[in-house]
Scaffold this active site. Sequence first.
Site, PDB file in Angstrom:
ATOM      1  N   ASP A  41       6.088  -9.751   6.751  1.00 21.78           N
ATOM      2  CA  ASP A  41       7.410  -9.199   6.446  1.00 21.78           C
ATOM      3  C   ASP A  41       7.448  -7.685   6.465  1.00 21.78           C
ATOM      4  O   ASP A  41       8.480  -7.083   6.758  1.00 21.78           O
ATOM      5  CB  ASP A  41       7.896  -9.706   5.084  1.00 21.78           C
ATOM      6  N   ASP A  58       2.205  -5.616   4.560  1.00 22.07           N
ATOM      7  CA  ASP A  58       1.186  -6.451   3.948  1.00 22.07           C
ATOM      8  C   ASP A  58       0.857  -7.622   4.855  1.00 22.07           C
ATOM      9  O   ASP A  58       1.310  -7.698   5.987  1.00 22.07           O
ATOM     10  CB  ASP A  58       1.685  -6.948   2.592  1.00 22.07           C
ATOM     11  N   TYR A  88      10.066 -11.791  -3.703  1.00 22.03           N
ATOM     12  CA  TYR A  88      11.338 -12.162  -3.071  1.00 22.03           C
ATOM     13  C   TYR A  88      12.078 -13.192  -3.916  1.00 22.03           C
ATOM     14  O   TYR A  88      12.357 -14.299  -3.465  1.00 22.03           O
ATOM     15  CB  TYR A  88      11.105 -12.681  -1.650  1.00 22.03           C
ATOM     16  N   GLU A  91       7.428   2.175   3.295  1.00 17.58           N
ATOM     17  CA  GLU A  91       7.158   0.833   3.810  1.00 17.58           C
ATOM     18  C   GLU A  91       8.345   0.373   4.651  1.00 17.58           C
ATOM     19  O   GLU A  91       9.499   0.611   4.303  1.00 17.58           O
ATOM     20  CB  GLU A  91       6.908  -0.166   2.688  1.00 17.58           C
TER      21      GLU A  91
END
Length: 524
Positions: free
Chosen positions: A95, A98, A247, A499
Amino acid sequence: MARGLETTTMMLESVALCAAVVLVLLPPTMAAGSGDGGGAGFEFDYRNALHSGLLYFEAQRSGHLPYNQRVRWRGHSGLADGLQQGVDLVGGYYDAGDNVKFGLPMAFTVTMLSWSAVEFGEEIAAAGERRHVLEAIKWGTDYLLKAHTAPDELWAEVGDGDTDHYCWQRPEDMTTSRQAYKVDRDNPGSDVAGETAAALAAASIVFRSSNPHYSHLLLHHAEQLFEFGDKYRGKYDSSIGEVWSYYASVSGYGDEMLWAALWLHRATGRRGYLDYAVAMADEFGGTGWAITEFSWDVKYAGLQILAAKVLMEGNHPEEHRATLEQYKSKAEHYLCACLGKNAGGADDNVNRTAGGMLFVRQWNNMQYVTNAAFLLTVYSRYQQKNSDELVRCSGGETATAGELMALARAQADYVLGANPAGVSYMVGYGRRFPRRVHHRGASIVSHRADGRFIGCVQGYDDWFRRGGANPNVVVGAIVGGPDHRDRFRDSRDNYMQTEACTYNTAPMVGVFAHLHGEKTANAR
């Protein structure tokens, strides 16, 4: 991972390591001639931005990479995913920066890529990127089909966020847990089932002409997942505790189920799905929630715009008109909020920075910017196709298609460099962009260049703490972006800003395609 929730693990990671990293504070004023342009006197190359955005998805691939992989610093990874559970879960997308595969944001990414291809397919083809957008979508849908191992069973996560965050490793080297987690009848997850159904339904439209058999397969799975999500209702983060810190489904599952129903209606034309969206509109909040954001978690603005499209085009039974009008009113609330035209003040409008960026919250704010740009662009097209119908804001103001598109373009240009820092927040675009992206694979020497194993702690010691630029440029990644005062700190430990996530870039595929097409048409 860029989330809506700031986790304890991530905070500890940041506190422990930030002192060892060289920090770069970008200037608060526009640097003349920086980037590829933006603002007065500059021209943006939207075709290049589109090309870069699609490259990014190749950098995020998990699994066995194909022969035509263009991002050469990446290698095969996650080849045993699902093995412990006796299923094949190889493939899909990481995603963010990571090495975990989260089903809910991955499915949303696929939905937005597919929506881009559905709405802007001609422009994407004209820019020479049709094959690449189909490949980006199919890499995701192939995995989602694998993850749907039975009518009432969907694998929603591979890997563990907590153990992953204690390591800094290339995906090719990862030694962290690859435990997989699923939802089923006993452990429901209507939100992840609904979003996956939406993704597969939207993708089925994309592949209808080029690969009808695959399109039919996608639709079959979409219908099963919708039925599963509706019959066994529940939030997936209640069934899979490991996802809560990363999430969590804060909005619940009602928005995903309405979203799925409207995509299935668009894909099949069957009245039953529209009947569902109308019947459940009130209970699931579709006509009740006036929302000022659109994201991987909160789908209301998007589904309200889909419902408004049905109304505007007259593709509905007359008895549905009143409910669809309510959907449209809520869609217009979102659009007016972005424009700052709602009468209710700050709570009913989206804040903007002094530099003009829409600002929702500090953690990965750019996701809200790119998703807003997409919805504004899409709705402006719907307006133009329906006699330039005006958007009606609370308090009596109106908005034209031109106003919506102007704001969408301004947000896209801000991303590419028309901002006070003079920086492109799309990595690899222009002359000035983030060089220390919070991304494991990009921040460590590529496996192709140095195949020696890099361990969990070694990655932190030798690579995370390095002050220099990442050895690999993750082209097309759109980072979290600046704060409410247009300030940005280019540092690997500053994950809230540096990120990048797949769902930041996915909506811009459609926006950049539209802007390139518009620019090409105007040049004739």
